[in-house]
Design an enzyme around this catalytic site. Structure first.
Site, mmCIF file in Angstrom:
data_model
loop_
_atom_site.group_PDB
_atom_site.id
_atom_site.type_symbol
_atom_site.label_atom_id
_atom_site.label_comp_id
_atom_site.label_asym_id
_atom_site.label_seq_id
_atom_site.Cartn_x
_atom_site.Cartn_y
_atom_site.Cartn_z
ATOM 1 N N LYS A 121 0.834 -1.208 0.000
ATOM 2 C CA LYS A 121 0.000 0.000 0.000
ATOM 3 C C LYS A 121 0.868 1.259 0.000
ATOM 4 C CE LYS A 121 -1.728 1.831 3.655
ATOM 5 N NZ LYS A 121 -2.462 2.075 4.920
ATOM 6 N N ASP A 139 -6.392 1.319 0.913
ATOM 7 C CA ASP A 139 -6.503 1.380 2.361
ATOM 8 C C ASP A 139 -7.933 1.017 2.752
ATOM 9 O OD1 ASP A 139 -8.027 3.569 1.695
ATOM 10 O OD2 ASP A 139 -6.916 5.000 2.921
#
Length: 217
Positions: A121, A139
């Site tokens: 991420k 997220d």
């Protein structure tokens, strides 16, 4: 409404109403953004923006992080989530940037993920925001909103599966923007516990809203 139509509505709306969407983390160079994103894991951008000004002032380069020690760095970030681990990560990150990357932030996801505290991420955020690459960081907001809108399958159970579906349906030039569109919509409108559907301007293509209202399209 087909998934293709939802994507068309999604891109059309945000391209018009939020064409300059960007991260809410404060930074002035790739190194600062990398540090801020590492710190932001399971923490709010508001909190990180309170911590980073003094941190960036006293540790402006990878060399500064590489040469510090735990007890010196910890007080700067003690108010963020998981400060012990993040302190260790930042010191290790600084050392690796200096020793392996000539003190420069890497431009590839593979190289970024070699750094302590940097997962997929975070690597996607850096390549997207700094290098404008077609990377989709997933997220909790992106995961939740993309499923509620019906942009990805409801049985998509991992961030990677959501990432792959989003990337496959969005054009490369839109992906960096779409990342922020989904985050900001989830942060301020499509809240986890109680989405603000009454104040939302995109319910006309939202799968969650259709289901809640019993609407057939």
């Amino acid at each position: 409404m087909t998934r293709k139509e939802r994507y068309q509505e999604f891109v059309a709306y945000f391209s018009k109403h939020q064409p300059q969407a960007e991260t809410e983390l404060n930074y002035s160079n790739p190194f600062e953004l990398l540090v801020a994103v590492v710190l932001s894991a399971q923490c709010t951008d508001v909190r990180i923006n309170k911590v980073t000004p003094k941190l960036f002032e006293d540790f402006p380069t990878p060399e500064h992080l590489a040469s510090t020690h735990f007890d010196e760095l910890f007080p700067y970030i003690k108010s963020v989530s998981y400060p012990n681990n993040k302190t260790k990560h930042l010191i290790g990150l600084g050392k690796m940037l200096v020793e392996d990357f000539n003190s420069e932030v890497p431009e590839t996801i593979a190289d970024l993920q070699k750094l302590p505290g940097v997962g997929r991420k975070t690597a996607n955020v850096i390549t997207s925001v700094v290098w404008n690459q077609p990377s989709m960081a997933v997220d909790t907001h992106v995961f939740r909103v993309s499923k509620r809108l019906g942009l990805v399958n409801q049985n998509a159970s991992t961030p990677l599966s959501v990432e792959k579906q989003l990337v496959s349906h969005l054009s490369k030039d839109v992906i960096p923007l779409a990342h922020h569109w989904l985050i900001l919509h989830g942060r301020y409108t499509c809240l986890a516990r109680k989405p603000k559907c009454e104040a939302c301007n995109i319910t006309h293509f939202c799968r969650y809203f259709e289901k809640e209202q019993g609407i057939q399209r």
